[in-house]
Design a protein around this motif. Structure first.
Motif, mmCIF file in Angstrom:
data_model
loop_
_atom_site.group_PDB
_atom_site.id
_atom_site.type_symbol
_atom_site.label_atom_id
_atom_site.label_comp_id
_atom_site.label_asym_id
_atom_site.label_seq_id
_atom_site.Cartn_x
_atom_site.Cartn_y
_atom_site.Cartn_z
ATOM 1 N N ASN A 299 0.933 -1.326 -0.009
ATOM 2 C CA ASN A 299 0.179 -0.026 -0.067
ATOM 3 C C ASN A 299 0.874 1.284 -0.126
ATOM 4 O OD1 ASN A 299 -1.789 2.055 0.758
ATOM 5 N ND2 ASN A 299 -3.166 0.792 1.916
ATOM 6 N N PRO A 300 0.705 2.072 -1.028
ATOM 7 C CA PRO A 300 1.415 3.294 -0.877
ATOM 8 C C PRO A 300 1.445 3.996 0.211
ATOM 9 C CG PRO A 300 0.224 3.235 -2.944
ATOM 10 C CD PRO A 300 -0.162 2.051 -2.185
ATOM 11 N N ALA A 301 0.538 4.077 0.889
ATOM 12 C CA ALA A 301 0.177 4.972 2.316
ATOM 13 C C ALA A 301 1.412 4.602 3.186
ATOM 14 C CB ALA A 301 -1.224 4.593 2.798
ATOM 15 N N LEU A 302 1.850 3.270 3.116
ATOM 16 C CA LEU A 302 3.022 2.963 4.141
ATOM 17 C C LEU A 302 4.151 4.043 3.767
ATOM 18 C CD1 LEU A 302 3.068 -0.808 3.301
ATOM 19 C CD2 LEU A 302 2.327 0.045 5.377
ATOM 20 N N PHE A 303 4.120 4.947 2.806
ATOM 21 C CA PHE A 303 5.367 5.686 2.825
ATOM 22 C C PHE A 303 4.862 7.354 2.956
ATOM 23 C CE2 PHE A 303 6.411 1.963 0.480
ATOM 24 C CZ PHE A 303 7.597 1.773 0.709
ATOM 25 N N GLY A 304 3.641 7.395 3.209
ATOM 26 C CA GLY A 304 3.039 8.939 3.432
ATOM 27 C C GLY A 304 1.783 9.009 3.086
ATOM 28 N N ASP A 305 0.881 9.904 3.446
ATOM 29 C CA ASP A 305 -0.407 10.030 2.917
ATOM 30 C C ASP A 305 -0.708 10.604 1.272
ATOM 31 O OD1 ASP A 305 -1.454 9.429 5.221
ATOM 32 O OD2 ASP A 305 -1.614 11.786 5.874
ATOM 33 N N SER A 306 0.469 11.207 0.869
ATOM 34 C CA SER A 306 0.450 11.518 -0.586
ATOM 35 C C SER A 306 1.481 10.721 -1.435
ATOM 36 C CB SER A 306 0.953 12.745 -0.802
ATOM 37 O OG SER A 306 2.448 13.195 -0.298
ATOM 38 N N ALA A 307 1.706 9.600 -1.007
ATOM 39 C CA ALA A 307 2.527 8.637 -1.869
ATOM 40 C C ALA A 307 2.112 8.148 -2.983
ATOM 41 C CB ALA A 307 3.025 7.417 -0.872
ATOM 42 N N TRP A 308 0.800 7.796 -2.898
ATOM 43 C CA TRP A 308 0.173 7.338 -4.012
ATOM 44 C C TRP A 308 0.502 8.271 -5.594
ATOM 45 C CZ3 TRP A 308 -3.700 10.150 -6.372
ATOM 46 C CH2 TRP A 308 -4.388 11.174 -5.812
ATOM 47 N N ARG A 309 0.144 9.622 -5.125
ATOM 48 C CA ARG A 309 0.098 10.530 -6.177
ATOM 49 C C ARG A 309 1.827 10.540 -6.605
ATOM 50 N NH1 ARG A 309 1.904 15.829 -5.412
ATOM 51 N NH2 ARG A 309 1.365 15.601 -3.201
ATOM 52 N N HIS A 310 2.636 10.952 -5.762
ATOM 53 C CA HIS A 310 4.125 10.649 -6.211
ATOM 54 C C HIS A 310 4.297 9.610 -6.994
ATOM 55 C CE1 HIS A 310 5.569 14.137 -3.890
ATOM 56 N NE2 HIS A 310 4.784 13.852 -2.930
ATOM 57 N N PHE A 311 4.129 8.322 -6.514
ATOM 58 C CA PHE A 311 4.330 7.010 -7.480
ATOM 59 C C PHE A 311 3.674 7.100 -8.651
ATOM 60 C CE2 PHE A 311 4.946 4.565 -2.996
ATOM 61 C CZ PHE A 311 6.412 5.323 -2.799
ATOM 62 N N GLU A 312 2.655 7.461 -8.685
ATOM 63 C CA GLU A 312 2.139 7.467 -9.973
ATOM 64 C C GLU A 312 2.632 8.637 -11.098
ATOM 65 O OE1 GLU A 312 -2.353 8.055 -9.899
ATOM 66 O OE2 GLU A 312 -2.617 5.953 -9.093
#
Length: 631
Positions: A299-312
């Protein structure tokens, strides 16, 4: 890299300073010292500032303090890792300024006006030194630090804090400072730029305030910590403190909050172990389990609340790190490219910022550091951000570190305090975090289906148990170490993701046993290193049962044909057996992509037991320090 402790109270702070130095000794142990203001507890004292220094360890300094019966309510202390000037008594901190006076005039230490301790490097010290010498300031050391104490004295006009502010405005480089003045016995001031410094707060009926380069120094004294930011100056008295920036703008408790920090006293105890490195090697199953405690799914959230946006948004990865952390990044390159299918570049942080690189803002910049204060890595991060890299992530062991605060995303490893200079559990927990990052990027890029990701995650969560099984190989590794004790050189070989593990194994051996060790990709053996192979050059081979095994066996035959002696860490079913000139330790199981985490454990143990046999200082190897906060 040096350690700083300072305090101001209504009671004796000397025991706190000495205890703090003991906990910071891993940061520097070339020399140590302590200075106190005798009038802070005894107003009738005529001496003022008094110091004692040693080129031995903190235990010797403690003995000197007892012999001199030092007690004071204001004091500073320091343990040094030498940069400017050799380890010697006259280069040891604290440094004094006696004010301008004729060079031939010998002043007693009781005539000192200012005492100072410093962590960092002053880059413009030569210019300042010439200027101060022209004003009749006499230098008694080879350090850059002495420039600072004389500079503060030269601008002092009755207010130590104002003098510190004026002096630091002229400093170029990195510093954490703690300063006291003969005329202000109940005051301690400090400043930080490029080097960590924290403020410890003690309330209640016996208030006190402390400065330290690491919160661990104040463990057991207070768990109330203020993390000073870049450019902060701090003014301490026993009952109150003020924090401002270099322009004098004050910060309130919202801007510089008092945080409750978990005490680390128990983690710093050796318990039944002989050395911290040994303890930390055997703590790895727990450290890995703790690092993965909250990981129930990818889950991207493991790296921070906005991680999904950065990873995409990213299409590649740039990893920046130094030393052991750099090697963890090299392993991650193999993982990310193979599993997440995106390109990865790994750079030594100290080199990256000094070359003309081509910015690629769509890259995810990953910085890796045990402390989160590594000066070269921090500088590389800031350089990357200045080039437009806004997708930043740190893998770090300290949640309150500068690196965590300056990155958009973070993953905090839970290795616990690592005191041994040669990193062990910090490295393996970094690898676990990087593997988790690999899976998360693969999910974001749809490079793996959910079933595949779940299988990878199941393997990762099994790693603590697998490491426990590898630690059981210690008796066999001890027998290898006996053969290494008399060697002057060693060669380490690996292929693919295990080449960085060979690099890490060579680094560990050279760090603590002082045996010259080098690592190469096994395929490069015939391109030069083979010329070094003799019966006196042991060759350690990391031999997992993977696609490159048959190639690796051929490389091993090249060694045996030249009379070299092989020490092979082999998986099951590798058909590599003990024979004349070939010593094999069989790993408990093959672990696929995660095999590098398992194979590094025996190399850590080999370095430890070789150093133990040679009688070197395992936890405090010569010329090295733990937290590299200078460039």
């Amino acid at each position: 890299m040096c350690g700083i402790v300072g305090g101001v109270a209504h009671h004796d702070v000397v025991p706190v300073l000495l205890q703090g130095l003991q906990r910071l000794e891993y940061r520097g142990y070339d020399s140590c010292g302590l200075a106190v203001h005798t009038a802070s507890m005894n107003p009738a004292s005529e001496e003022g500032l008094h110091r004692t220094r040693s080129t031995a360890r903190v235990a010797q300094l403690q003995a000197q303090v007892r012999e001199e019966s030092l007690h004071a309510a204001t004091g500073i202390a320091h343990t040094r890792w030498a940069t400017h000037g050799a380890p010697s008594l006259y280069n040891a901190h604290p440094h004094f300024s006696f004010g301008p006076h004729p060079k031939e005039q010998q002043l007693p230490e009781s005539a000192a006006r200012i005492a100072l301790v410093h962590n960092g490097i002053i880059e413009n010290y030569e210019v300042l030194r010439r200027e101060l010498e022209a004003k009749n300031y006499v230098f008694s050391s080879d350090t850059d630090t002495e420039v600072v104490v004389h500079l503060i004295d030269s601008v002092y006009n009755g207010d130590l804090f104002e003098a510190l502010k004026e002096a630091t405005a002229r400093l170029h480089g990195a510093y954490a400072l703690a300063v006291m003045h003969r005329d202000e016995p109940h005051r301690l001031v400090g400043a930080r730029a490029g080097s960590p410094l924290v403020l410890g707060v003690v309330g209640g009926d016996s208030p006190a305030h402390y400065l330290a380069s690491d919160a661990m120094a104040l463990s057991g004294v207070t768990d109330k910590i203020v993390y000073l930011e870049e450019g902060d100056l701090v003014d301490l008295q026993a009952a109150k403190y003020w924090i401002t920036d270099s322009q004098g703008r004050a910060f309130d408790e919202q801007q510089r909050p008092v945080q409750t920090v978990q005490a680390f006293a128990a983690a710093a105890e050796l318990e039944p172990y002989q050395h911290y490195m040994q303890k930390e090697i055997f703590e790895q199953p727990r450290a890995l389990a703790d690092t993965l405690t909250d990981v129930l799914e990818v889950n991207p959230a493991l790296f921070g609340d906005s991680a999904w946006r950065h990873f995409e948004a990213v299409d590649s990865v740039l990893i920046l790190a130094c030393g052991t952390s750099y090697y963890s990044g090299l392993v991650a390159k193999y993982w990310i490219e193979a599993i997440a299918k995106i390109p990865v570049q790994v750079e030594i942080a100290s080199e990256y910022r000094y070359r003309q690189s081509v910015p690629h803002p769509a890259a995810l910049v990953v910085v890796i550091s045990q402390s989160g204060e590594t000066a070269d890595t921090l500088a590389a991060l800031r350089h990357a951000k200045s080039l437009g890299h806004n997708h930043t992530l740190t893998i770090c062991n300290v949640a309150t570190s500068t690196m965590v605060r300056e990155c958009a995303l973070s993953y905090i490893t839970r290795a616990g305090v690592e005191i041994g200079v040669a990193s062990t559990k910090a490295f393996t927990t970094q690898l676990a975090a990087l593997y988790l990052l690999t899976l998360t990027l693969a999910q974001s890029k749809k490079a793996q289906d959910e079933a595949s990701l779940a299988k990878h995650l199941h393997s990762l969560r099994h790693i603590p148990s697998a490491v426990q099984a590898v630690l059981a190989l210690e008796p066999q590794i001890i027998s290898w170490a006996r053969a290494f004790i008399g060697m002057d050189n060693a060669l380490f070989l690996g292929r693919g993701a295990h080449y960085p593990i060979a690099l890490e194994g060579a680094l560990k051996l050279k760090e603590i046993s002082y045996i010259h060790a080098e690592a190469y990709p096994a395929g490069e053996l015939k391109h030069g290193p083979l010329a070094l192979v003799t019966s006196a050059m042991p060759v350690v081979v990391v031999a997992p049962n993977d696609a490159l095994l048959e190639k690796l066996k051929s490389n091993m035959q090249e060694v045996r044909a030249r009379g070299g002696v092989l020490y092979v860490l082999a998986d099951a079913h590798t058909s590599i057996d003990n024979s004349e000139g070939t010593h094999v330790i069989r790993m408990p199981e093959h672990y696929g992509a995660l095999s590098p985490i398992l194979h590094v454990i025996p190399l850590q143990l080999l370095a430890y037991h070789t150093a133990l046999g040679k009688g070197t200082d395992v936890d405090k190897p010569r010329n090295l320090a733990k937290s590299v906060t200078v460039e």
